[in-house]
Design a protein around this motif. Sequence first.
Motif, short mmCIF file in Angstrom:
data_model
loop_
_atom_site.label_atom_id
_atom_site.label_comp_id
_atom_site.label_asym_id
_atom_site.label_seq_id
_atom_site.Cartn_x
_atom_site.Cartn_y
_atom_site.Cartn_z
N PHE A 115 -6.21 2.64 -5.77
CA PHE A 115 -5.37 1.45 -5.57
C PHE A 115 -5.35 1.03 -4.10
O PHE A 115 -5.31 -0.16 -3.80
N PHE A 170 -5.38 8.03 -8.19
CA PHE A 170 -4.55 6.82 -8.29
C PHE A 170 -4.32 6.20 -6.92
O PHE A 170 -4.52 5.00 -6.71
N VAL A 202 2.41 1.71 -3.41
CA VAL A 202 1.42 2.25 -4.35
C VAL A 202 1.24 3.75 -4.12
O VAL A 202 1.18 4.54 -5.07
N LEU A 227 -6.52 -2.64 -2.77
CA LEU A 227 -5.65 -3.46 -1.93
C LEU A 227 -6.32 -3.85 -0.62
O LEU A 227 -6.23 -4.99 -0.16
N THR A 284 0.83 -1.21 0.00
CA THR A 284 0.00 0.00 0.00
C THR A 284 0.86 1.26 0.00
O THR A 284 0.59 2.22 -0.72
#
Length: 757
Positions: A554, A550, A300, A558, A297
Amino acid sequence: MGKTGSGPRGLAARAGGWSARHRWAAVGIWVLFVLLATVAGSAAGRVDIKDSDQLKGETTQAAKIIEAAGIEGAAGESVLIQARGGTLKATDPQFRSAVDEVMKAVDATGEVTEVTSPYTTGTISKDGRSALVQFDVRGDADTAAKRIDPVLKAVSGVQDRHQELRIEEIGDASMNKTFDEAFGKDFQQAEFSAVPVAFGILLIAFGALVAALVPVLLAITAIIATMGLVGVVSHWMPMSDTANSVMLLVGLAVGVDYCLFYLRREREERAAGRDAHTAMQIAAATSGRAIVVSGVTVCVAMAGMLFTGIGEFESMGLASLIVVAVAMVGSVTVLPALLSLLGDRVEKGRVPFLNRLKRGAQGSDGSGSRFWSKVLGGVLKRPVVSLVVAAGALAAVALPAIGMKTQELTLDQEFGDSVPIVATYQRLNEAFPGGADPAQVVVRADDINAPSVKQAVADFRKRAVSSGASQGPVEVVTHDEQNVAFISVPLIGGSDQDEAEKSLRILREEVRPATLGKADGVEAPITGQVAGSKDFNDQLSGSVAPVFAFVVVFAFVLMLLSFRSLTIAVTSIVLNLLSVGAAYGILTAVFQHGWGASLVGAEGVGAIVAWLPLFLFVILFGLSMDYHVFVVSRIREAKTQGRTTRDAITHGVVTTAGVVTSAAVIMVAVFAIFGTLSMQSMKQMGVGLAAAVLIDATIIRGVLLPAIMALLGDKNWYFPKWLNWLPDLTHDEPSPRDALHEPEGHDDDDHRARVSV
């Protein structure tokens, strides 16, 4: 709720099991990796970002013209000669004598060129009490700060002989020297302080020297390896000193935290009576999994900075991403191997007082925190009231962020009164408005000496003053061979960024189209400090939405995959956004409005440094997942093992309170170090990060999360049937039977070496 009963599986559990079974191999591979990365980085060297790689827009266009022309930009310097009061004027013999001495003194150093007299260039203030001697530093402008000392000493010598005047030097080289010294000293102080602070807190948390040393050493080796990898990667994506510093900050924070999570769970299971094998198995399957989820995480989130299109952000994002990935891999591989090798020796170097202190903070069974047990009891008894009060308080704290103003900080905003050159900067701006940070027009033409181009340049000079954008003097330097000219325009507004931007807008939108814009084949981008700040803000504003989208999307995916719960994924995002908003509000209140600024040794500078809000969002969104994933994983584990939702919440929050508190204290302490540095941008970063982590680990995880989960009950685990096609990543939690299972035919030493997960 996921699959149980077949033994813990998953990447973290398998990695921990292999490492514990092949402990010397795992340690050897890690050491070899660190050595190879360091050697590769040293051999490759680091490629730094060029000005032309930083931004899109006019500032980059200007930098590319200069690079294409092969012009080595000289570092420009000025000596401000100013009467200290009375009636002394620039036309008086005594004043003229001082000007002549300055010109001779700087020229005699052999380090300067193009020394000009204010009586020739007209750089005399309107009141006649100030004058500028201007010159360039010989050689590469990027290294001019290292060669400026003899010139500064020469100017200081003239000052000693003329006490009736103020004689001070300022310019690109002298300001860069000041900035580099302050920046270097600040970060050296932060780097030297961060490791001892982290070690001290870990010593308090574990009460044993060896246990405290292990996370620090692993974090340091992860940082060393990343420094080497960054050197190699910089040949594809150039890096910067700022990226290196951010990498150190993030690497220490996550490296120590990940090891802390893993080690604390292993020790907790040993204290509960598990043998070495079982304790390691449970730690690998639970804390190891939480580290992987959190690490991915964070990676990302850091990757979001790659979408800004800004060179500095891209380098910071990539460097941070690499160090988090390296720290994550080290925590789930070499750490189990080290724990297997150390065995009970991890308790060596016990500090009795600290152990008694630690036990006193726990409940009678040692399973959790007395303080958080009491807090949680009140939250679960009145979840609605707790939710409304906590959320309302954070919303009120976040409110000032609505009026947040961002800009690149000027020298006086950055350093305040902490360095003498700031006073010189302010006096220069008062005497020659905009002279300290002039706009620079980079003119390129097919023939720079063509009559039409010369006339356009002359018209630009006149109109820049008559339009009200500048008070002059507007200076022109022509490079005939390259067909390039530089027009230097002091902007009305000086260090007042808003007023200076208005002047810049007049130049770009009115003066240039009416003059240089009418000449055929002429390019004339306008750059400089004010232009760079505006272009940076404009590009940053355009990248905020895609970066936010983004990171949030994401992170949501996750969390959805890791916990197999739509509710957990949604609440995770909402809570993280709330903590980020509160951090923004604190930053705006303290540094923009000056409310309570003196409490952190700062002052209200009227703005937040332009890069910080997006940087904070990315960093905080990633780091806050450390605690969130760890706490929610423990709650889910308890729920999987048959507890009610409320019991699972109590178990998860209370049993993780110690490790979350320790991890948060480390992060807050490390970030707070940056809040003590002299540069306002570093203060803002340190205070913003420290405040957000503190809020996240207390109000968010200790009050809001349990209150929301208590109100939702079994809806916490809601997962729509139409999403069943998604991969199930929730299978690492051991059931009670798995956790207590011991393979037959192995003695305790073998258990320490083997983890069959």
